[in-house]
Design a protein around this motif. Sequence first.
Motif, PDB file in Angstrom:
ATOM      1  N   ALA A 128     -37.941 -31.055  -0.371  1.00 36.06           N
ATOM      2  CA  ALA A 128     -39.165 -31.105  -1.617  1.00 36.06           C
ATOM      3  C   ALA A 128     -38.852 -31.495  -2.035  1.00 36.06           C
ATOM      4  O   ALA A 128     -38.061 -32.760  -2.052  1.00 36.06           O
ATOM      5  CB  ALA A 128     -39.249 -29.743  -2.150  1.00 36.06           C
ATOM      6  N   HIS A 166     -35.554 -30.477  -3.893  1.00 33.87           N
ATOM      7  CA  HIS A 166     -34.698 -29.580  -3.636  1.00 33.87           C
ATOM      8  C   HIS A 166     -34.045 -29.556  -2.161  1.00 33.87           C
ATOM      9  O   HIS A 166     -34.855 -30.196  -1.028  1.00 33.87           O
ATOM     10  CB  HIS A 166     -34.339 -28.595  -4.275  1.00 33.87           C
ATOM     11  N   HIS A 188     -33.571 -25.900  -8.937  1.00 42.84           N
ATOM     12  CA  HIS A 188     -32.412 -25.263  -7.502  1.00 42.84           C
ATOM     13  C   HIS A 188     -32.866 -26.958  -7.561  1.00 42.84           C
ATOM     14  O   HIS A 188     -33.359 -27.655  -7.518  1.00 42.84           O
ATOM     15  CB  HIS A 188     -32.953 -24.712  -6.727  1.00 42.84           C
ATOM     16  N   GLU A 212     -42.194 -29.278   1.474  1.00 42.99           N
ATOM     17  CA  GLU A 212     -42.993 -28.572  -0.011  1.00 42.99           C
ATOM     18  C   GLU A 212     -42.639 -29.953  -0.791  1.00 42.99           C
ATOM     19  O   GLU A 212     -41.798 -31.072  -0.889  1.00 42.99           O
ATOM     20  CB  GLU A 212     -42.021 -28.049  -0.309  1.00 42.99           C
ATOM     21  N   ASN A 270     -30.692 -25.004  -2.042  1.00 46.86           N
ATOM     22  CA  ASN A 270     -31.137 -23.611  -1.700  1.00 46.86           C
ATOM     23  C   ASN A 270     -30.911 -22.990  -0.129  1.00 46.86           C
ATOM     24  O   ASN A 270     -30.930 -23.495   0.608  1.00 46.86           O
ATOM     25  CB  ASN A 270     -32.136 -22.650  -2.051  1.00 46.86           C
ATOM     26  N   HIS A 275     -36.459 -25.896   4.677  1.00 45.83           N
ATOM     27  CA  HIS A 275     -37.339 -27.020   4.311  1.00 45.83           C
ATOM     28  C   HIS A 275     -36.932 -28.148   2.833  1.00 45.83           C
ATOM     29  O   HIS A 275     -34.976 -27.484   2.412  1.00 45.83           O
ATOM     30  CB  HIS A 275     -38.582 -26.256   2.833  1.00 45.83           C
ATOM     31  N   TYR A 297     -46.963 -26.471   1.147  1.00 43.46           N
ATOM     32  CA  TYR A 297     -46.178 -27.073   2.020  1.00 43.46           C
ATOM     33  C   TYR A 297     -46.772 -27.394   3.427  1.00 43.46           C
ATOM     34  O   TYR A 297     -48.335 -26.992   3.710  1.00 43.46           O
ATOM     35  CB  TYR A 297     -45.919 -25.285   2.855  1.00 43.46           C
TER      36      TYR A 297
HETATM   37 FE   LIG Z   1     -38.877 -25.615  -1.950  1.00 46.64          FE
END
Ligand SMILES: [Fe+2]
Length: 301
Positions: free
Chosen positions: A200, A142, A183, A249, A186, A198, A239
């Motif tokens: 991920a 994500h 997700h 992430e 976001n 961020h 992270y």
């Molecule tokens: Fe995240």
Amino acid sequence: MTAPEPPVRVTKLGYVSFETPDVARLTEYYTKVLGFALVEETTSQVFLTTGGDHHCITIEKAEVSRGRNVIGYEIRESLDNAQLRLKEAGLASERRTDIGPGTPDVLVIEEPLTGSALHLYEEQSRSGVDSTFDHRPNKLGHVAAYTPSPRDMRSFYEGALGFRWSDTVGDFFVFLRCNADHHAANFMQSTTMQGMHHIAYEARDLTHLQTMIDNLNKHDYRLYWGPGRHSVGHNIFTYHEDPDGNHIELFTQLDVMLDEDNGYFEPRPWHEHFPMRPTTWEADLAVMNKWGPIPDGMIKR
Ligand SMILES: [Fe+2]
């Protein structure tokens, strides 16, 4: 009453772009530290992948480091149909065949509030990259971004792109899914911060996550948060920062909703509610990290 069918149904987060003053340094980070495969280089861009798709990350040179100015989404229907439906919904799109390798046919629309370019496509070319069992992430998971209005962003993602609401923290952090994963997008509210929050990458399991983190350590990258477990999505998270200072992430065990008609995430013993349905969470420590603390300054708004 059922909601109107959205003009487009996104089914996968395909790729995210990075701009950087030092292409070689960021490319080395992606290939050596994270284990991505370098698929192709053009005069202006580097294309990297974790698997079968031609790319999930692109890197290009710019004066200032920036992430997520382009996001590629795979969609279910034909681009002809999508373009027509977007037009009917009053959304301008541009059909492009010159975007670059891997995506020969793309509809480009502008993301409201951020101005990022959204690339919609039916399918990428194959990368031809062999699978590995080392520290390379399983996939791009994500990407999170700042927005002045998570509510308006949610409305656009649900209404135009067919995303579904998964969770909200307070009134400032919204999580949206386009497939079973909790997700893919976001958005955190901010009037002072802009751009990517961020990005991920998913590990297959805890052992794989450990291998990824040990490889970070081998290259002198240290975690600034985690391992911990979020309540929202319930992923085990870590992270760190890439060489440009982007927040990265590495995670595993994200919630999945296998049956949209049931409307709940697959039950897990660490869930707070049974069944675990999309929720508006109070913004407290346990929501951000069920296991331990939050570093100072972690939530910048
Ligand atoms: Fe995240």
